[in-house]
Scaffold this motif. Structure first.
Motif, PDB file in Angstrom:
ATOM      1  N   PHE A  13       0.795  -1.230   0.000  1.00 20.68           N
ATOM      2  CA  PHE A  13       0.000   0.000   0.000  1.00 20.68           C
ATOM      3  C   PHE A  13       0.837   1.294   0.000  1.00 20.68           C
ATOM      4  CE2 PHE A  13      -2.270   3.459   2.126  1.00 20.68           C
ATOM      5  CZ  PHE A  13      -3.191   3.712   1.121  1.00 20.68           C
ATOM      6  N   PRO A  14       1.888   1.404   0.827  1.00 21.98           N
ATOM      7  CA  PRO A  14       2.644   2.674   0.824  1.00 21.98           C
ATOM      8  C   PRO A  14       3.177   3.054  -0.556  1.00 21.98           C
ATOM      9  CG  PRO A  14       3.243   1.364   2.731  1.00 21.98           C
ATOM     10  CD  PRO A  14       2.382   0.480   1.859  1.00 21.98           C
ATOM     11  N   ALA A  15       3.692   2.087  -1.287  1.00 23.97           N
ATOM     12  CA  ALA A  15       4.215   2.371  -2.629  1.00 23.97           C
ATOM     13  C   ALA A  15       3.084   2.796  -3.568  1.00 23.97           C
ATOM     14  CB  ALA A  15       4.932   1.141  -3.184  1.00 23.97           C
ATOM     15  N   LEU A  16       1.932   2.134  -3.448  1.00 23.74           N
ATOM     16  CA  LEU A  16       0.799   2.487  -4.311  1.00 23.74           C
ATOM     17  C   LEU A  16       0.314   3.898  -4.002  1.00 23.74           C
ATOM     18  CD1 LEU A  16      -1.281   1.778  -6.475  1.00 23.74           C
ATOM     19  CD2 LEU A  16      -2.704   0.786  -4.661  1.00 23.74           C
ATOM     20  N   ARG A  17       0.229   4.204  -2.726  1.00 21.86           N
ATOM     21  CA  ARG A  17      -0.218   5.542  -2.310  1.00 21.86           C
ATOM     22  C   ARG A  17       0.648   6.627  -2.944  1.00 21.86           C
ATOM     23  NH1 ARG A  17      -3.216   8.707   1.728  1.00 21.86           N
ATOM     24  NH2 ARG A  17      -3.457  10.387   0.238  1.00 21.86           N
ATOM     25  N   GLU A  18       1.959   6.379  -2.913  1.00 19.16           N
ATOM     26  CA  GLU A  18       2.913   7.337  -3.477  1.00 19.16           C
ATOM     27  C   GLU A  18       2.674   7.523  -4.978  1.00 19.16           C
ATOM     28  OE1 GLU A  18       7.598   7.034  -3.444  1.00 19.16           O
ATOM     29  OE2 GLU A  18       6.763   6.915  -1.414  1.00 19.16           O
ATOM     30  N   LYS A  19       2.512   6.434  -5.686  1.00 26.57           N
ATOM     31  CA  LYS A  19       2.294   6.489  -7.144  1.00 26.57           C
ATOM     32  C   LYS A  19       0.973   7.204  -7.472  1.00 26.57           C
ATOM     33  CE  LYS A  19       5.510   4.012  -9.481  1.00 26.57           C
ATOM     34  NZ  LYS A  19       6.678   4.358  -8.686  1.00 26.57           N
ATOM     35  N   LEU A  20      -0.056   6.951  -6.677  1.00 18.20           N
ATOM     36  CA  LEU A  20      -1.355   7.581  -6.932  1.00 18.20           C
ATOM     37  C   LEU A  20      -1.265   9.081  -6.688  1.00 18.20           C
ATOM     38  CD1 LEU A  20      -3.762   4.927  -5.344  1.00 18.20           C
ATOM     39  CD2 LEU A  20      -3.417   5.370  -7.785  1.00 18.20           C
ATOM     40  N   GLY A  24      -1.937  12.573  -9.154  1.00 17.42           N
ATOM     41  CA  GLY A  24      -2.986  13.504  -8.761  1.00 17.42           C
ATOM     42  C   GLY A  24      -4.291  12.880  -8.299  1.00 17.42           C
ATOM     43  N   ILE A  25      -4.248  11.626  -7.900  1.00 18.04           N
ATOM     44  CA  ILE A  25      -5.453  11.010  -7.306  1.00 18.04           C
ATOM     45  C   ILE A  25      -5.560  11.512  -5.872  1.00 18.04           C
ATOM     46  CG2 ILE A  25      -6.495   8.833  -6.526  1.00 18.04           C
ATOM     47  CD1 ILE A  25      -6.559   9.047  -9.515  1.00 18.04           C
ATOM     48  N   ASN A  26      -6.621  12.289  -5.587  1.00 18.45           N
ATOM     49  CA  ASN A  26      -6.703  12.838  -4.239  1.00 18.45           C
ATOM     50  C   ASN A  26      -7.872  12.302  -3.417  1.00 18.45           C
ATOM     51  OD1 ASN A  26      -8.232  14.233  -6.077  1.00 18.45           O
ATOM     52  ND2 ASN A  26      -6.938  16.047  -5.977  1.00 18.45           N
ATOM     53  N   MET A  63     -11.407   3.927  -5.352  1.00 16.71           N
ATOM     54  CA  MET A  63     -11.285   5.261  -5.950  1.00 16.71           C
ATOM     55  C   MET A  63     -12.356   5.440  -6.991  1.00 16.71           C
ATOM     56  SD  MET A  63      -7.319   4.930  -6.914  1.00 16.71           S
ATOM     57  CE  MET A  63      -7.356   3.167  -6.657  1.00 16.71           C
ATOM     58  N   VAL A  64     -13.088   6.546  -6.934  1.00 17.28           N
ATOM     59  CA  VAL A  64     -14.013   6.894  -8.011  1.00 17.28           C
ATOM     60  C   VAL A  64     -13.306   7.918  -8.889  1.00 17.28           C
ATOM     61  CG1 VAL A  64     -16.243   7.907  -8.601  1.00 17.28           C
ATOM     62  CG2 VAL A  64     -16.053   6.322  -6.669  1.00 17.28           C
ATOM     63  N   ILE A  65     -13.213   7.591 -10.160  1.00 21.24           N
ATOM     64  CA  ILE A  65     -12.361   8.362 -11.068  1.00 21.24           C
ATOM     65  C   ILE A  65     -13.082   8.573 -12.412  1.00 21.24           C
ATOM     66  CG2 ILE A  65     -10.134   7.699 -10.080  1.00 21.24           C
ATOM     67  CD1 ILE A  65     -11.019   5.692 -12.977  1.00 21.24           C
ATOM     68  N   ILE A  76      -1.053   1.116 -13.131  1.00 20.87           N
ATOM     69  CA  ILE A  76      -0.216   1.510 -11.994  1.00 20.87           C
ATOM     70  C   ILE A  76      -0.379   0.521 -10.841  1.00 20.87           C
ATOM     71  CG2 ILE A  76      -0.005   3.240 -10.150  1.00 20.87           C
ATOM     72  CD1 ILE A  76      -0.488   5.365 -12.369  1.00 20.87           C
ATOM     73  N   ILE A  77      -1.624   0.147 -10.562  1.00 21.73           N
ATOM     74  CA  ILE A  77      -1.856  -0.805  -9.463  1.00 21.73           C
ATOM     75  C   ILE A  77      -1.169  -2.123  -9.777  1.00 21.73           C
ATOM     76  CG2 ILE A  77      -3.596  -2.154  -8.212  1.00 21.73           C
ATOM     77  CD1 ILE A  77      -5.578   0.210  -8.815  1.00 21.73           C
TER      78      ILE A  77
END
Ligand SMILES: Nc1ncnc2c1ncn2[C@@H]1O[C@H](COP(=O)(O)OP(=O)(O)OP(=O)(O)O)[C@@H](O)[C@H]1O
Ligand SMILES: [Mg+2]
Length: 113
Positions: A13-20, A24-26, A63-65, A76-77
């Motif tokens: 999760f930490p790596a994914l959070r960084e990539k998101l 600009g996924i907020n 995430m709703v995108i 990315i995931i």
């Protein structure tokens, strides 16, 4: 709009959070969940008369995108969360009818951007 629901290994999760964040996924929702995939059906053991199914800790990221961003986020995931071993997780893509920002009443894309 789409909802991407990814069930991943907690340690990824930490790596994914960084990539998101980088793209600009907020807005996202994260839950600690427990689950099993296809191996648990196959490797469960008999204990007396009870068939034991093991539930493993996972993290669920929702995430709703905008629909047009779905493919990039899935990619990315997949690249960030793969360890190339069983139990890496799943990604579900769900159509979203509408979204409303409670504070302003904005709806649709405006509510998520
Ligand atoms: N069909 C499903 N529906 C809902 N959640 C699922 C489903 N399959 C897997 N999950 C969730 O994803 C997590 C990880 O699943 P897992 O990666 O083990 O899937 P798998 O199909 O067994 O693939 P692999 O063979 O790569 O392990 C599970 O612990 C569960 O929380
Ligand atoms: Mg599995």
């Amino acid at each position: 709009m789409k909802k991407i629901e990814a069930i991943i290994r907690p340690e990824q999760f930490p790596a994914l959070r960084e990539k998101l964040e980088e793209i600009g996924i907020n807005g996202l929702t994260v839950s600690e969940v427990a689950g099993c995939g296809q191996q648990n059906g196959q490797t469960g053991r008999f204990r007396g008369t009870t068939y034991e199914i093991k539930l493993l800790p996972k993290v669920k990221v929702e995430m709703v995108i905008e629909a047009e961003h779905a493919d990039e986020i899935v990619r990315i995931i997949q690249t960030t969360c793969s360890t190339d071993t069983v139990g890496d997780g799943k990604i579900f893509i769900i159509p979203i009818e509408n979204a409303i920002r409670i504070r302003t009443g904005q709806s649709g894309i405006e509510a998520i951007s």
